[in-house]
Enzyme design. Structure first.
Site, PDB file in Angstrom:
ATOM      1  N   TYR D 134       0.879  -1.173   0.000  1.00 38.14           N
ATOM      2  CA  TYR D 134       0.000   0.000   0.000  1.00 38.14           C
ATOM      3  C   TYR D 134       0.916   1.222   0.000  1.00 38.14           C
ATOM      4  CZ  TYR D 134      -4.203   2.576   1.818  1.00 38.14           C
ATOM      5  OH  TYR D 134      -5.277   3.407   2.017  1.00 38.14           O
ATOM      6  N   LYS D 162      -1.308  -1.496  -4.199  1.00 41.94           N
ATOM      7  CA  LYS D 162      -2.347  -0.474  -4.207  1.00 41.94           C
ATOM      8  C   LYS D 162      -1.632   0.866  -4.176  1.00 41.94           C
ATOM      9  CE  LYS D 162      -6.226   1.680  -1.897  1.00 41.94           C
ATOM     10  NZ  LYS D 162      -5.882   3.005  -1.420  1.00 41.94           N
TER      11      LYS D 162
END
Lengths: 301, 301, 301, 301
Positions: D134, D162
């Site tokens: 992330y 992500k």
């Protein structure tokens, strides 16, 4: 020349038309010399150097060097983005009769410690005057580390440091590791007593424009070992330094700080106009009144 | 004049003595014009503007404007810390015959959105040429917000934007909110196809010095709606763009990026020397060989 | 309870399997108490709180509170991202018998001064123990301003400040503006003499794990007004503090600093293993030897 | 499992007492599934994970996994400061039946690329589920570089990315360099069409809570090669995304963004209360009305 004592970064008075107000500048120099300062630093951040054209920089430098006439050393800021441009300013400073140069690390470019070393070494080689490193991360966005400064001090590239980083711990590491003759000057307005107690040689306080006598009393007390008197004077100056926060969040830090110094100098009758360079935001009447009150509380009106 | 297409930020070739190499500069301009570019941006970051003295800036500008002779528009960077210094550069750019100015927000000083607005408005009023805002937070340490840009666009202070922030989402908000005639140029080398698909008008890629034909093919493909061809060309250029990482962590990002562009231009026979301005660190022989391989892989040798 | 004196942030010894080494922890507590410290701060950054699971946090807290048995106050860090999570840690700290809480501003989230105020006020209301604000911008990425701290001090939400910002000028503004009973503790290892001279009440030095006697001598000298002795002791500790730079750039600052403290505690025979929590990088044999030399030079072996 | 399509980061509805509102949460899940989403990401930043206690995190995860019943994959954020704490959250996520983990680099500590690599490798080894990196520099204060991500992708430590960095150029370098099966998901709300055109596999838009149908239409249009339709849908969503700026400068970015999503979900009748976790600042009635107008303009009321 080992710099010591109070060396204020001299404000650049302006006319309402944003031209250098040489008459006020001369009065400001007299005010500072009369206050007992040990040197003058022109064309630093407090001089609005970032806002002055090259012609204005030259006018300021000539006015100050000419008026001082060698009574105290005059340091010249050579603030620009990289080595070639800084060398141009160094040439102008030398021609105008400055005694030393004050330079930051490169900025605007994405730089590197090796490049910063090269930058200061070239400036030392070709600048023709002693070089003081100017550590001002809030503007330059790089912190000059103790290791880097001590390397440059050891090989003679730097004559000293003006530390405006606010990181007194790092400054102390320079003080303890430096070779003889390397001058450490704090750019702080509010930790001068402790910087001197750590072994700093002098102070370059923007607020010294407003109250040179205060900083001279403070350094004198420190020099004679009267820590209590130094502290008392410093605490009065910490309270006075609240003038730089009067502008608050409706303007940038430069507008608030430099505007406050100039407003105070006007209120004290030293300069004619509180004008700051464009695109700074002027203080308004209410803010000026609050500065007046802080000056009064500090015994300066 | 609504700028569109490929407008490379022109590198400034230098002699080994760090003087402007005007002969190579003229060859570079011919290389770019032959490649089909739609305009030229001189004195930007890729031009090492931060390293050029004012005399060198003037020489670059006169050389380029003179050699171009009006065949394409020439934009001039007016990169400096604040409004008064930027206005000096604007005067020089106008005198030299530039078609537009490219200016950043104030830097080095601690600034404020209201001051940034004032800065651009004064430059628009007094600069005498259309003004493009240059959004480069990695150097300026301020992001120009969509709101601020759209305000300045709405009142006509800005003719356009060169967005080198890497934040294509924010750029898109400008594209969707702008008035007619406001030109949005991406400074990205590697998201040009998507920027054009979003509605950007043109591209100012440093890598366009090395491969102008590639960027012209890319924008042409986009203009005729051939997204697949634009993407394919873009992906080749993304791979080529690895040249800027060859210098790695032993130098600053400017040394690595500008050194790579110049090394590639030398290897392609466009300029005579890969020299970058001081205090940048030169690429070594091994690094140059790696750049050569990436050029070969991109079909450029 | 007005905290004063030396309150070291207690390291968390670990087994080679990265479990809390309670036996070593008890020996470390004895070492600190025998050194004459005035309080203990557990679960702070120097305790590797960011790396400890909640179960490990609980074990540390219970071990220390139990072993101390009320001989000195025990402060507990409640370090987490936002108010609800911090309140959970506060509940655990209260249950374990801690005397006060130490909390930062929210982090990870994009916060705001008004939210930071709310955060501390809720913690004061619901935490059940006195709250010390922990100013650590290098971790939290927000500086707690003097204005914000003084507001919270004035309405009783904060009992004191642990200032690890390195900005002694800002700390001084808090010292001069604070209400009676508000305790200011510096987190600096290397400006303790000057912080005390400014009026700070105590010190929370990570290096105090390694040399509690040194910091106790320093604060004692300051308390009896012997500035020269305080300075001499401080300068010895500044030189010792070089141990945190031995790890250099091949690891993060936490690995280098915490690894150095633990290596020194091992070398001094206080704890059994120099292990730091994952994913930190351990110091190697050569680095450990350099730490040994610095310990010897400081008279600690 | 190669994740593709629309995978919204699920908001966490709360009661006015700041407890998890499981009834509203279930309605929100139905709203998203009915909208056609391809997966759900719980306990991410948009879920206010930074504000949820561990018990609340568990409740959210169990509620969602239980209600979804395997219809789509459920990714669980394991957001915490370092490896040991993240592993605890991973254990809870695995126990609750999540399909994959989403983890950031270490934060709060002063970390290093080698430590970040170690962090993800340990998590991959011991977490028991596929790991998505992330990248959220606005919260974590570290950018995950393409080199680091591609190394971890190559040795199988990461299943995907992500990317909420806003740096689509860097994301593209990952897309072009990744091994087969490595999933790249953009966290952007406003450059989804271009991210998909570059080769991204899916999108994790906070705004997808409010308008899942819009993002599903957008990705469907992109999947069938209808760039014009994708762009038109995206531009409507860019305009809608203005809701996150309604809170303006009187609150932090999290309050403004998460508050806007929840206000919109209330106005659309999906959840019962717009409450955000403490110490966030709630939107007021006027701000809520402005959000209502933007919803109406987007055709959502």
């Amino acid at each position: 020349m080992m710099l010591t004592g109070v060396i204020p970064p001299v404000c650049t008075p302006m006319t309402p038309e944003h031209e250098v107000d040489a008459t006020s500048l001369v009065r400001l120099i007299d005010h500072l010399l009369e206050g007992g300062v040990d040197g003058l630093f022109v064309l630093g951040s407090s001089s609005e150097v970032a806002y002055l054209t090259d012609a204005q920089r030259a006018l300021v430098l000539e006015t100050v060097v000419g008026h001082v006439g060698g009574r105290v050393p005059v340091l010249a800021g050579v603030i620009d983005m990289t080595t070639p441009r800084v060398l141009e300013h160094a040439r102008a400073a030398r021609a105008a009769g400055a005694d030393a140069l004050v330079a930051t690390a490169p900025f605007y470019t994405r730089t590197h410690p090796t490049e910063i070393r090269t930058h200061f070494r070239i400036l030392a080689d070709r600048g023709g005057l002693p070089v003081y490193a100017y550590d001002l991360p809030v503007s330059v966005h790089t912190k000059l580390t103790a290791d880097l400064l001590l390397d440059l001090a050891a090989d003679g590239a730097l004559a000293g440091l003006k530390d405006s980083s606010g990181d007194d711990g790092a400054m102390r590491q320079v003080i303890l590791g430096r070779p003889a003759g390397f001058s450490v000057l704090t750019g702080s307005e509010i930790t001068v007593d402790s910087a001197l107690a750590m072994g700093a040689d002098g102070v370059v306080p923007g607020l010294g424009n407003v109250d040179p006598h205060g900083y001279v009393r403070l350094t004198s007390a420190a020099a004679r070992g009267d820590a209590a008197a130094a502290k008392e004077e410093q605490e009065r100056l910490v309270r006075l330094f609240q003038i730089v926060r009067v502008g608050g969040s409706r303007m940038g830090g430069s507008s608030a700080g430099l505007g406050a110094f100039k407003a105070a100098l006007c209120l004290r009758g030293v300069i004619d106009h509180p004008t700051t360079a464009l695109p700074q935001i002027p203080l308004n009447a209410d803010e000026t009144r609050r500065i007046e009150k802080l000056l009064a509380a500090a015994g300066l009106l």
